[in-house]
Every structure is written in C-alpha cells, then in structure tokens.
Design an enzyme around this catalytic site. Structure first.
Site, short mmCIF file in Angstrom:
data_model
loop_
_atom_site.label_atom_id
_atom_site.label_comp_id
_atom_site.label_asym_id
_atom_site.label_seq_id
_atom_site.Cartn_x
_atom_site.Cartn_y
_atom_site.Cartn_z
N CYS A 1 0.80 -1.23 0.00
CA CYS A 1 0.00 0.00 0.00
C CYS A 1 0.84 1.28 0.00
CB CYS A 1 -0.94 -0.02 1.19
SG CYS A 1 -2.09 -1.42 1.15
N ILE A 2 2.13 1.17 0.27
CA ILE A 2 3.00 2.35 0.19
C ILE A 2 3.82 2.32 -1.09
CG2 ILE A 2 4.85 3.66 1.31
CD1 ILE A 2 2.16 3.73 2.76
#
Length: 232
Positions: A141-142
């Site tokens: 997600c990053i």
C-alpha cells in the site's frame, strides 16, 4: 590603503553572501505549506500482521505524524481499504486528530491508492508536488502510490517508522525499492521537527512539545523534565 579597503569590501561581501545562504533552507526540506500528507490504511486488521515494528511503537509514531500534520495545517488525506468489510477502523490516534465525523476517509478496494479515482483526485487537488506517505503495508500500500507518484513527477517522502509490513525483510525491501526509485525516507520525529524548524515559532512550540510529551517516548520525557526543571 586602496588595496586594503578593497580587500575589506570583498570580505564583507563574502560574509553577507554566507549569511544570505545560511538563511535559505534547502528546497528538499519539508515545510508546512509545500507538501500533502497521505495516511494509508492504518487499520486494526492491517496492523495485526505487522512484524518489523511493535504495535505500540507504530501507534506512537502514527500519532506523531497525524498530530504534526494537524498542528501545522498540512493538507492530509486519510485512506482505508475495505474498512467495513475486512480491515476495520483506523487507529484511535488518527481518529483523535481526524475524527470520522469531520473527516472524509477515502475507502478503496484497490491495493494501490493511486489507482483509486476519488483518492487520486483528492491527492492531486492539493496541488502539492511533494507528497509524504505513511501506512500499512509498506511493500504493497505504500510502494504502489510511491512509485506511481514518482512516475508522474512528484517528490515522494516515506515516513518509514509509521509504516509496517509482515516481516523486517518485507519492510526493508520495500524501502530499498522506493529509495532506488528516488523516494526519500524520513522518520516521524524527523517529520515534526522539520516542520517546526525553529523553536522561536511560538504559535506551534507548545502544541509540538505537548504532542511529543504524549507520544515522543524518551524524547518526550526529556521535554517534560526540562520544562519542569526550568521552573527552578
């Protein structure tokens, strides 16, 4: 005599130049007005599997980041993934500064925030070319939005100790991958101190030191000690 005067003039001009340069901070430094913060999926279910950092440390660092952005009025986007059906609510530390009653949380199905149209529009609508990211998990997600934003010409900073992943290796490989793509790693304390920059800024001095007393670990205890002992 003329040569001496010319030499003194040259030295004085050099000194003025040094002073002027010393007063101009690097463009790479973050300020309250030159970036937007994106806090991604700091949710209970996502935190259960995190192994590279303890949950108390992760929550503490997340609080510093959320609190700092609120103090300095940084444009902040909070995102969730499958909040109601799987991942659960965001950390209480985020709710404290960005309560759901007054903050729009951008819930997604996409792992990559950048591929979610409403979230993408919210991020780009800030008109900030510097983006600061923090969230769970680092390697999914990053990495996704970090690499995607870099591809569109954004300067990307990642708050590494407000991120977490399923193993130390997963977290490290994700950070290495983003650094290789030109992202800049920073920490939560580094973030808030870079925004404060000067302790004579009284309008934010007390809120910053109060925040650090609560969430700053040993550093916060040091501030508490100093404030108390200075009374004597």
């Amino acid at each position: 005599m003329k040569k001496i005067c010319m030499s003194l003039f040259a030295v004085s001009m050099l000194c003025i130049s040094f002073v002027a340069n010393a007063q101009k901070p690097a463009d790479a430094l973050l300020s309250p007005t030159n970036h937007a913060l994106v806090m991604i999926d700091h949710e209970s279910q996502m935190a259960f599997a995190v192994e590279n950092i303890t949950t108390p440390e992760l929550r503490q660092n997340t609080a510093i980041v959320a609190g700092a952005s609120k103090i300095f009025k940084v444009p902040t986007i909070v995102t969730t993934v499958a909040e109601k059906s799987f991942s659960g609510p965001v950390f209480p530390e985020i709710m404290e500064f960005y309560p759901p009653s007054t903050t729009k949380y951008y819930d997604r199905t996409t792992m990559n925030t950048w591929e979610d149209v409403p979230t993408y529009k919210a991020i780009t609508a800030t008109n900030k070319k510097k983006l600061v990211l923090a969230g769970l998990w680092t390697g999914v997600c990053i990495v996704g939005p970090a690499l995607s934003a870099r591809a569109e010409g954004y300067e990307v900073y990642v708050i590494t100790d407000a991120c977490g992943d399923v193993s130390e290796e997963a977290h490290k490989m994700a950070i290495d991958r983003m650094v290789q793509a030109g992202c800049v790693p920073i920490t939560s304390v580094q973030y808030i101190l870079e925004l404060q920059r000067d302790w004579s800024r009284q309008e934010t001095y007390k809120p910053v030191t109060d925040l650090m007393k609560r969430f700053g670990g040993s550093y916060g205890l040091g501030i508490q000690y100093a404030h108390e002992m200075l009374k004597h």
